[in-house]
Design a protein around this motif. Structure first.
Motif, PDB file in Angstrom:
ATOM      1  N   VAL A  17     -15.454  47.640 -19.646  1.00  0.00           N
ATOM      2  CA  VAL A  17     -14.709  46.883 -18.632  1.00  0.00           C
ATOM      3  C   VAL A  17     -14.431  45.460 -19.110  1.00  0.00           C
ATOM      4  O   VAL A  17     -13.332  44.931 -18.894  1.00  0.00           O
ATOM      5  CB  VAL A  17     -15.464  46.895 -17.293  1.00  0.00           C
ATOM      6  N   ASN A 130     -14.693  49.854 -11.046  1.00  0.00           N
ATOM      7  CA  ASN A 130     -14.201  50.728 -12.107  1.00  0.00           C
ATOM      8  C   ASN A 130     -15.234  51.803 -12.425  1.00  0.00           C
ATOM      9  O   ASN A 130     -16.391  51.488 -12.730  1.00  0.00           O
ATOM     10  CB  ASN A 130     -13.924  49.934 -13.387  1.00  0.00           C
ATOM     11  N   ILE A 137     -11.962  54.117 -18.499  1.00  0.00           N
ATOM     12  CA  ILE A 137     -11.917  53.902 -17.058  1.00  0.00           C
ATOM     13  C   ILE A 137     -11.070  55.014 -16.446  1.00  0.00           C
ATOM     14  O   ILE A 137      -9.897  55.187 -16.817  1.00  0.00           O
ATOM     15  CB  ILE A 137     -11.332  52.524 -16.719  1.00  0.00           C
TER      16      ILE A 137
END
Length: 343
Positions: A17, A130, A137
């Motif tokens: 992320v 997420n 993702i």
């Protein structure tokens, strides 16, 4: 509760992320789709607030949300206040989610969604969940407080709110960015505090006994950072007066809890989101709406800071524009019509 042996896995998901955000933040409007595609699955399921709703795949998300936003707010600077990861308590820990909350700051150079540009700094509140699987993702909830941006541009769409309108700060402790591994026991304690609140929400705050019940799960000097249109409140007493009673008086009829999609905690921070968490009917007056028979959905993100076994701070994101649209009021269309001379 999360398996303590699996906590190390969170670092891999966090890295994905963080790399995703870095690539996105360093992209241009012309190559945002390519930046997204590096880190998301081809069938990426993305949920955004009204008017974006559900999108699938990097092309759609770039076209509908990120490219127009980046064309309007530039340069755009990410200013996170909370960053955590954890196993989802809703599905028994089968999935790992990474959550970031903060502001996207930029110069409002061009109109966005019909909101007039100011050529000045604006701060767009956001919170993003997420779900990461095998380094990609695959699912995202991206909530942002569009009405708050409207207020900053001088286009307040609501009657006077019960709380205060603020550019909201991050945690009082400045400890929300959990980039490194955290003690699993603290995350378990935070999740327990959130669950205690959910089991004891304190609906109908019309008497002293209910306020006392609320104090079992919240600190007396709690801060409730509500969305634009409702506003922020400080201390249990003012929270009850400035949010809970008005909310309960207007929206308790036909109240239905639909559940959450993800709920995680790490360190002293945690939160959840739903799609939609609540369905309720406006009895009249709330957000300036008249009473009506139709129920409407509230899509909500809640983020929390726990301290000493109780909750101390709470940041709320509600898709208020969607809630009002379900009642027949499209705030963005009305605003655009007024600006173009059509209303």
């Amino acid at each position: 509760m999360p398996d303590r042996k699996a906590v190390a896995e969170y670092q891999a998901e966090k890295a994905v992320v963080r790399a995703f955000h870095d690539a996105l933040d360093n992209s241009t409007p012309a190559n945002i789709e390519q930046a997204l595609a590096q880190f998301v699955s081809p069938d990426w399921h993305w949920r955004g607030m009204h008017p974006f709703h559900e999108q699938y795949g990097p092309e759609a998300v770039a076209r509908v949300f990120w490219t127009p936003l980046r064309n309007a707010l530039r340069p755009l600077q990410r200013r996170p206040d909370i960053f955590i990861a954890g196993r989802n308590a809703i599905d028994g820990g089968d999935s790992v989610w990474v959550t970031e909350m903060g502001h996207l700051m930029g110069l409002f150079e061009r109109p966005w969604l019909g909101i007039r540009h100011t050529l000045r700094i604006v701060m767009l509140r956001y919170c993003e969940f997420n779900r990461v699987v095998d380094g990609k993702i695959v699912e995202t909830a991206m909530f942002c407080d569009i009405p708050h941006l409207m207020m900053q541009a001088g286009q307040n769409p609501f009657p006077p709110q019960t709380g205060a309108m603020l550019v909201q700060p991050g945690p009082r402790t400045h400890t929300g960015l959990c980039y490194e591994r955290q003690d699993p026991a603290r995350g378990e304690a935070t999740l327990a505090a959130i669950d205690a609140m959910l089991k004891n929400p304190g609906a109908k705050f019309h008497n002293k006994d209910e306020a006392t019940r609320l104090a079992r799960v919240w600190h007396d000097d709690m801060i409730w950072w509500g969305p634009a249109g409702i506003g922020a409140t400080f201390t249990i007493e003012r929270y009850v007066r400035q949010h809970s009673i008005p909310f309960d008086n207007a929206l308790s009829a036909g109240y239905r809890f639909n559940g959450h999609i993800a709920k995680i905690a790490e360190g002293d921070f945690g939160g959840f989101f739903g799609w939609a968490n609540l369905t309720l009917r406006n009895a009249g007056g709330y957000m300036g709406m008249t009473a009506g028979p139709a129920a409407a959905d509230m899509r909500v993100i809640d983020m929390y800071r726990a301290q000493d076994g109780k909750l101390a701070e709470n940041w709320i994101f509600i898709d208020i524009l969607h809630y009002l649209a379900m009642q027949g009021l499209d705030v963005l269309k009305r605003m655009d019509a007024v600006q173009s001379g059509g209303g």
